[in-house]
Design a protein around this motif. Structure first.
Motif, mmCIF file in Angstrom:
data_model
loop_
_atom_site.group_PDB
_atom_site.id
_atom_site.type_symbol
_atom_site.label_atom_id
_atom_site.label_comp_id
_atom_site.label_asym_id
_atom_site.label_seq_id
_atom_site.Cartn_x
_atom_site.Cartn_y
_atom_site.Cartn_z
ATOM 1 N N GLU A 71 4.275 8.633 -9.228
ATOM 2 C CA GLU A 71 4.538 7.283 -9.709
ATOM 3 C C GLU A 71 6.018 6.996 -9.555
ATOM 4 O OE1 GLU A 71 2.946 6.036 -13.434
ATOM 5 O OE2 GLU A 71 1.307 7.479 -13.267
ATOM 6 N N VAL A 72 6.327 5.815 -9.066
ATOM 7 C CA VAL A 72 7.705 5.409 -8.868
ATOM 8 C C VAL A 72 7.883 4.019 -9.443
ATOM 9 C CG1 VAL A 72 9.492 4.938 -7.144
ATOM 10 C CG2 VAL A 72 7.841 6.771 -6.742
ATOM 11 N N ALA A 73 8.891 3.840 -10.276
ATOM 12 C CA ALA A 73 9.172 2.518 -10.822
ATOM 13 C C ALA A 73 9.853 1.693 -9.737
ATOM 14 C CB ALA A 73 10.078 2.636 -12.039
ATOM 15 N N ALA A 111 -5.051 -5.927 4.641
ATOM 16 C CA ALA A 111 -5.601 -4.592 4.400
ATOM 17 C C ALA A 111 -4.903 -3.901 3.238
ATOM 18 C CB ALA A 111 -5.459 -3.738 5.659
ATOM 19 N N ILE A 112 -5.710 -3.197 2.446
ATOM 20 C CA ILE A 112 -5.231 -2.369 1.334
ATOM 21 C C ILE A 112 -5.795 -0.970 1.543
ATOM 22 C CG2 ILE A 112 -5.499 -1.933 -1.146
ATOM 23 C CD1 ILE A 112 -5.611 -4.939 -1.564
ATOM 24 N N ASP A 113 -5.005 0.068 1.218
ATOM 25 C CA ASP A 113 -5.470 1.453 1.293
ATOM 26 C C ASP A 113 -5.900 1.898 -0.100
ATOM 27 O OD1 ASP A 113 -5.990 4.114 1.674
ATOM 28 O OD2 ASP A 113 -4.005 4.620 2.450
ATOM 29 N N ALA A 114 -7.196 1.908 -0.362
ATOM 30 C CA ALA A 114 -7.720 2.260 -1.682
ATOM 31 C C ALA A 114 -7.728 3.767 -1.927
ATOM 32 C CB ALA A 114 -9.122 1.690 -1.859
ATOM 33 N N ASN A 115 -7.182 4.557 -1.003
ATOM 34 C CA ASN A 115 -7.060 6.002 -1.202
ATOM 35 C C ASN A 115 -5.831 6.366 -2.026
ATOM 36 O OD1 ASN A 115 -9.346 6.897 0.371
ATOM 37 N ND2 ASN A 115 -8.196 6.238 2.166
ATOM 38 N N THR A 116 -4.927 5.425 -2.218
ATOM 39 C CA THR A 116 -3.689 5.696 -2.950
ATOM 40 C C THR A 116 -3.731 5.048 -4.334
ATOM 41 O OG1 THR A 116 -2.561 3.700 -2.175
ATOM 42 C CG2 THR A 116 -2.412 5.661 -0.749
ATOM 43 N N ALA A 117 -2.873 5.516 -5.214
ATOM 44 C CA ALA A 117 -2.792 4.922 -6.547
ATOM 45 C C ALA A 117 -2.360 3.457 -6.450
ATOM 46 C CB ALA A 117 -1.820 5.709 -7.423
ATOM 47 N N ALA A 118 -1.402 3.171 -5.582
ATOM 48 C CA ALA A 118 -0.940 1.790 -5.409
ATOM 49 C C ALA A 118 -2.059 0.909 -4.866
ATOM 50 C CB ALA A 118 0.270 1.753 -4.468
ATOM 51 N N GLY A 119 -2.803 1.432 -3.906
ATOM 52 C CA GLY A 119 -3.917 0.681 -3.337
ATOM 53 C C GLY A 119 -5.008 0.417 -4.351
ATOM 54 N N GLY A 157 -6.547 -5.697 -8.966
ATOM 55 C CA GLY A 157 -6.087 -7.085 -9.068
ATOM 56 C C GLY A 157 -6.847 -8.008 -8.136
ATOM 57 N N LEU A 158 -7.099 -7.536 -6.936
ATOM 58 C CA LEU A 158 -7.838 -8.316 -5.945
ATOM 59 C C LEU A 158 -9.249 -8.617 -6.439
ATOM 60 C CD1 LEU A 158 -7.662 -9.285 -2.889
ATOM 61 C CD2 LEU A 158 -8.893 -7.181 -2.393
ATOM 62 N N LEU A 159 -9.925 -7.600 -6.970
ATOM 63 C CA LEU A 159 -11.290 -7.784 -7.472
ATOM 64 C C LEU A 159 -11.315 -8.701 -8.690
ATOM 65 C CD1 LEU A 159 -12.669 -4.177 -7.032
ATOM 66 C CD2 LEU A 159 -13.246 -6.191 -5.668
ATOM 67 N N ALA A 160 -10.313 -8.574 -9.542
ATOM 68 C CA ALA A 160 -10.234 -9.455 -10.715
ATOM 69 C C ALA A 160 -10.053 -10.906 -10.277
ATOM 70 C CB ALA A 160 -9.088 -9.024 -11.628
ATOM 71 N N ALA A 161 -9.174 -11.138 -9.319
ATOM 72 C CA ALA A 161 -8.957 -12.503 -8.812
ATOM 73 C C ALA A 161 -10.221 -13.042 -8.166
ATOM 74 C CB ALA A 161 -7.802 -12.516 -7.819
ATOM 75 N N HIS A 162 -10.879 -12.205 -7.391
ATOM 76 C CA HIS A 162 -12.106 -12.624 -6.713
ATOM 77 C C HIS A 162 -13.205 -12.951 -7.726
ATOM 78 C CE1 HIS A 162 -14.967 -12.990 -3.469
ATOM 79 N NE2 HIS A 162 -15.748 -12.083 -4.025
ATOM 80 N N ALA A 163 -13.368 -12.100 -8.724
ATOM 81 C CA ALA A 163 -14.428 -12.287 -9.717
ATOM 82 C C ALA A 163 -14.207 -13.506 -10.605
ATOM 83 C CB ALA A 163 -14.564 -11.037 -10.579
ATOM 84 N N ASP A 187 -5.453 -3.986 13.485
ATOM 85 C CA ASP A 187 -5.180 -5.397 13.801
ATOM 86 C C ASP A 187 -5.052 -6.256 12.553
ATOM 87 O OD1 ASP A 187 -7.814 -5.434 12.979
ATOM 88 O OD2 ASP A 187 -8.530 -6.682 14.631
ATOM 89 N N THR A 188 -4.710 -5.628 11.417
ATOM 90 C CA THR A 188 -4.666 -6.335 10.138
ATOM 91 C C THR A 188 -3.422 -5.922 9.369
ATOM 92 O OG1 THR A 188 -7.077 -6.315 10.107
ATOM 93 C CG2 THR A 188 -5.965 -6.790 8.027
ATOM 94 N N GLU A 189 -2.640 -6.894 8.927
ATOM 95 C CA GLU A 189 -1.400 -6.583 8.216
ATOM 96 C C GLU A 189 -1.678 -5.908 6.880
ATOM 97 O OE1 GLU A 189 2.873 -8.531 6.928
ATOM 98 O OE2 GLU A 189 1.271 -9.865 7.601
ATOM 99 N N SER A 190 -0.891 -4.876 6.598
ATOM 100 C CA SER A 190 -0.990 -4.155 5.330
ATOM 101 C C SER A 190 -0.329 -4.954 4.221
ATOM 102 C CB SER A 190 -0.306 -2.794 5.447
ATOM 103 O OG SER A 190 -0.894 -2.042 6.494
ATOM 104 N N VAL A 191 -0.899 -4.877 3.028
ATOM 105 C CA VAL A 191 -0.365 -5.592 1.868
ATOM 106 C C VAL A 191 0.792 -4.807 1.267
ATOM 107 C CG1 VAL A 191 -0.885 -6.333 -0.496
ATOM 108 C CG2 VAL A 191 -2.538 -6.747 1.344
ATOM 109 N N SER A 192 1.880 -5.503 0.982
ATOM 110 C CA SER A 192 2.998 -4.922 0.242
ATOM 111 C C SER A 192 2.732 -5.061 -1.242
ATOM 112 C CB SER A 192 4.302 -5.612 0.627
ATOM 113 O OG SER A 192 5.363 -5.112 -0.152
ATOM 114 N N TYR A 193 2.466 -6.300 -1.671
ATOM 115 C CA TYR A 193 2.092 -6.524 -3.066
ATOM 116 C C TYR A 193 1.361 -7.850 -3.231
ATOM 117 C CZ TYR A 193 6.352 -9.394 -3.704
ATOM 118 O OH TYR A 193 7.339 -10.343 -3.596
ATOM 119 N N LEU A 194 0.680 -7.956 -4.361
ATOM 120 C CA LEU A 194 -0.103 -9.145 -4.708
ATOM 121 C C LEU A 194 0.441 -9.732 -5.992
ATOM 122 C CD1 LEU A 194 -3.604 -7.479 -4.269
ATOM 123 C CD2 LEU A 194 -2.534 -9.036 -2.662
ATOM 124 N N LEU A 195 0.323 -11.046 -6.122
ATOM 125 C CA LEU A 195 0.759 -11.733 -7.329
ATOM 126 C C LEU A 195 -0.349 -12.667 -7.789
ATOM 127 C CD1 LEU A 195 3.048 -12.539 -9.323
ATOM 128 C CD2 LEU A 195 3.719 -14.258 -7.646
#
Length: 125
Positions: free
Chosen positions: A22-24, A77-85, A91-97, A115-123
């Protein structure tokens, strides 16, 4: 609400990535290197890939599309294999739901899906 609950159950059932730290990170440092942006958009068409990648579309095309994602102006694209992903996916699922709008900020790279840009962060507001 039921869709949100199911989404969170699925999210936390994903296997944990090994040796994650974890990194702040401040909001200002997250913006470094961020190129593409789409603001106040809705999330559509979620794709859960066997590699752990989660692809999703927004209802609005982004600004400053990187060359690697030129044909996919609304897909991210998001990498769901990582803690950040996993945090981004929650957050993505909450927004969608809930139908809330989000802003998506990209990395200007296609490291998760070719062929898909990786997400840095979501707001989500």
């Amino acid at each position: 609400m039921r869709r949100l609950m199911m989404a969170l159950v699925v999210l936390f059932a994903l296997p944990a990535a090994s040796q994650e730290k974890e990194v702040a990170v401040s909001d200002a440092s997250m913006a470094v290197g961020v190129m593409s942006t789409v603001t106040e958009t809705e999330v559509r068409h979620l794709h859960f890939m066997s590699s752990g990648a989660v692809l999703f579309h927004t209802t609005t095309a982004r600004t400053d599309v990187p060359a690697c994602a030129a044909g996919q102006t609304t897909r991210w694209a998001i990498d769901a294999n990582t803690a950040a992903g996993k945090a981004q996916l929650a957050g993505l699922l909450a927004a969608h739901a809930t139908g809330k709008k989000m802003s998506v900020f990209g990395t200007n790279t296609c490291t998760i899906w070719a062929d898909t840009e990786s997400v840095s962060y979501l707001l989500m507001r």
